[in-house]
Design an enzyme around this catalytic site. Structure first.
Site, PDB file in Angstrom:
ATOM      1  CB  SER A  78     -20.337  14.117 -26.813  1.00 11.07           C
ATOM      2  OG  SER A  78     -20.091  13.577 -28.094  1.00 11.07           O
ATOM      3  CB  CYS A  79     -20.059   8.617 -27.329  1.00  7.49           C
ATOM      4  SG  CYS A  79     -19.872   9.318 -28.974  1.00  7.49           S
TER       5      CYS A  79
END
Length: 279
Positions: free
Chosen positions: A114-115
């Site tokens: 998700s980064c």
């Protein structure tokens, strides 16, 4: 302390008949995890096993490995303006000499999908930060028949799910199929962290002879948690992501998906599965 379940009034419609009744819902509350007094992360979780969740999270982040790395785990008192403790803030204090990572708003222990960083960076980060590279010697060897029976055993042990229908579960099994531990949570990631945290507390890491089964899909985050705990086999009742498969191949993790009855897909590490000849 927060409850695992709560009761709510609902309007029920069955075959056109309307009635009201109480319904049992799984509780969901935020948990702030602090490291040596400094905020590290906030996760939405089902209350319970909060200390295990916090330490399991730190294992998956590569911060701790041995039980001796932790000096104490406590709830922070006076978490609200009126001084009432909500039991939603946990502070983990590291033992003397254990390095404290640089904690910023962008956690830099390693990167999750998700980064926004590329898959290669995520794979490299897990490989370089794990304290327990998968090293089952001799290799764990399980049969498809043994794996096929695990989902039913997981489901039978889900006590809260029976009342709410709203929880994910994760379980550890021995290579002989013995149920070792099971945890439930609104998040399957938290359920795995609770398992790993309990094993950390008991001094059982790495989990080099155990099989991890998760409800739902096998995301990259779940695969990385397995790798960070030294678990050689991860099985899921649903699909893995492409990055989870890449990580399994990169680290030597056996990854099984769509485990439903006698049917399953083996995406990586098939040497640990005693497949019949001709496969």
């Amino acid at each position: 302390m927060g409850r695992v379940t709560e009761r709510r009034r609902v309007i029920r419609v069955r075959d056109g008949v309307v009635s009201t009744r109480p319904d049992t819902l799984v509780a969901e509350e935020p948990l702030e995890i602090r490291l040596n007094g400094k905020a590290l992360a906030i996760t939405m979780r089902t209350p319970g096993d909060d200390f295990a969740l916090a330490t399991g999270f730190l294992v998956s982040e590569g911060v701790i490995g041995a039980a001796s790395d932790v000096r104490s785990v406590v709830y922070c008192a006076g978490a609200t303006a009126d001084g009432v403790n909500t039991y939603n803030v946990v502070d983990v204090r590291l033992a003397d000499g254990v390095e404290v990572p640089d904690i910023t708003l962008e956690r830099n222990v390693y990167t999750t999908s998700s980064c926004g960083l590329c898959g290669k960076a995520s794979l490299d980060a897990v490989r370089t930060t794990t304290r327990f590279p998968i090293a089952d010697t001799p290799p764990v060897r399980v049969t498809p028949e043994l794996l096929a029976g695990l989902p039913d055993r997981l489901r039978a042990a889900q006590r809260v799910f029976d009342r709410t229908g709203g929880l994910h579960a994760a379980a550890l099994f021995s290579e002989a199929g013995e149920l070792i531990d099971i945890r439930e949570d609104v998040s399957r990631h938290n359920a795995v962290d609770k398992l790993v945290g309990r094993a950390h507390r008991d001094g059982r890491l790495p989990l080099s002879r155990e099989v991890l089964l998760v409800s739902g899909r096998a995301s990259f985050e779940l695969a990385q948690k397995a790798v960070m705990a030294g678990i050689p086999v991860l099985a899921a009742v649903s699909a893995p992501s492409s990055l989870a498969v890449d990580l399994a191949v990169e680290t030597g993790l056996t990854l099984v998906g769509f485990l439903r009855g006698p049917n399953m897909n083996v995406y990586a590490g098939d040497a640990r599965i005693a497949l019949h000849s001709g496969v």
